[in-house]
Design a protein around this motif. Sequence first.
Motif, short mmCIF file in Angstrom:
data_model
loop_
_atom_site.label_atom_id
_atom_site.label_comp_id
_atom_site.label_asym_id
_atom_site.label_seq_id
_atom_site.Cartn_x
_atom_site.Cartn_y
_atom_site.Cartn_z
N LEU A 1 0.71 -1.39 -0.04
CA LEU A 1 -0.04 0.18 -0.05
C LEU A 1 0.86 1.17 0.08
O LEU A 1 0.86 1.91 1.13
CB LEU A 1 -0.90 -0.17 1.25
N ARG B 1 0.00 5.38 1.38
CA ARG B 1 -0.96 5.44 2.09
C ARG B 1 -1.33 6.75 2.80
O ARG B 1 -2.18 7.29 2.95
CB ARG B 1 -1.54 4.34 2.72
N GLU C 1 -1.99 1.86 10.72
CA GLU C 1 -2.95 0.85 10.16
C GLU C 1 -3.36 -0.09 11.18
O GLU C 1 -2.71 -0.35 11.95
CB GLU C 1 -2.12 0.37 8.90
N HIS D 1 -10.39 -6.03 6.92
CA HIS D 1 -10.05 -4.68 5.92
C HIS D 1 -8.86 -3.97 6.71
O HIS D 1 -8.92 -3.63 7.88
CB HIS D 1 -11.37 -3.94 5.69
N ASP E 1 -8.75 5.51 5.71
CA ASP E 1 -8.81 5.06 4.30
C ASP E 1 -9.01 3.65 4.53
O ASP E 1 -8.49 3.04 5.23
CB ASP E 1 -7.68 5.40 3.51
N CYS E 2 -10.14 3.23 3.64
CA CYS E 2 -10.21 1.76 3.84
C CYS E 2 -10.62 1.17 2.11
O CYS E 2 -10.83 2.23 1.47
CB CYS E 2 -11.43 1.67 4.49
N SER E 3 -10.02 0.05 2.28
CA SER E 3 -10.35 -0.25 0.58
C SER E 3 -11.68 -0.86 0.09
O SER E 3 -11.77 -1.16 -0.94
CB SER E 3 -9.16 -1.37 0.25
N CYS E 4 -12.47 -0.69 1.07
CA CYS E 4 -13.73 -1.43 0.72
C CYS E 4 -14.69 -0.40 -0.02
O CYS E 4 -14.45 0.82 -0.09
CB CYS E 4 -14.50 -1.52 2.12
N LYS E 5 -15.73 -0.87 -0.87
CA LYS E 5 -16.49 0.07 -1.57
C LYS E 5 -17.44 0.85 -0.89
O LYS E 5 -17.80 1.87 -1.14
CB LYS E 5 -17.52 -1.16 -2.47
N HIS F 1 -16.54 2.64 1.71
CA HIS F 1 -15.74 3.72 2.11
C HIS F 1 -15.98 4.66 0.92
O HIS F 1 -16.27 5.88 1.47
CB HIS F 1 -14.37 3.21 2.31
N ARG F 2 -15.92 4.48 -0.29
CA ARG F 2 -16.01 5.33 -1.31
C ARG F 2 -17.56 5.82 -1.24
O ARG F 2 -17.87 6.99 -1.65
CB ARG F 2 -15.44 4.93 -2.62
#
Length: 185
Positions: free
Chosen positions: A14, A17, A53, A65, A79-83, A85-86
């Motif tokens: 990552l 980040r 993290e 996650h 920040d998180c990589s899951c959908k 989050h966005r």
Amino acid sequence: MSLGSRSWQPSDDLPNRVGGPPTLAMPDDWTLSTPWERAQRETDTGAPINDAERMVRLSDGESAHRVTWALKGRTLVADCSCKGHRFNEGWCAHVASLWWQWSRGRIVVSHLDTGRDYPEPPAWLRLDDDPDRYDDLSPAELDAYLTCDLGEMGVREYADLSGRAPGTVGNLLRWARESLGGVGR
């Protein structure tokens, strides 16, 4: 709260980040949304990876996650990589779970610039602040400024906590204020 050198190293998988993710902001039309409900209902069996993290594994989730979760400047970077989050403007169930835990004193969050650990959100925290605004300050200047000028601690009390003389703390505060264009008390 502890003062000490930090052991954080960026993850190889990552890159960049910290400093890259946006800061959080509470939504204007905040309601008890699904991520917030999950954060309160489910148990997180994850753990810290390093100072910036954490692994978040919610009890009814299928996978863990990796979440960036640290203080920088006067704000919190997350920040998180899951959908989710966005989709939810940064407040997925994983991030909301960390906020829920932190605001109840169940986890400790590290400040990447000062090396101080916070068992709960500090009084000076601003979710919508620019994380790079205080980059010109040394770690000692930033810590003194956040703790004394923006926080709730007096100069002598902070001097005792940090092992510095009150005059040294006064100088740190003066230099910080000058660097920030006279901002302060």
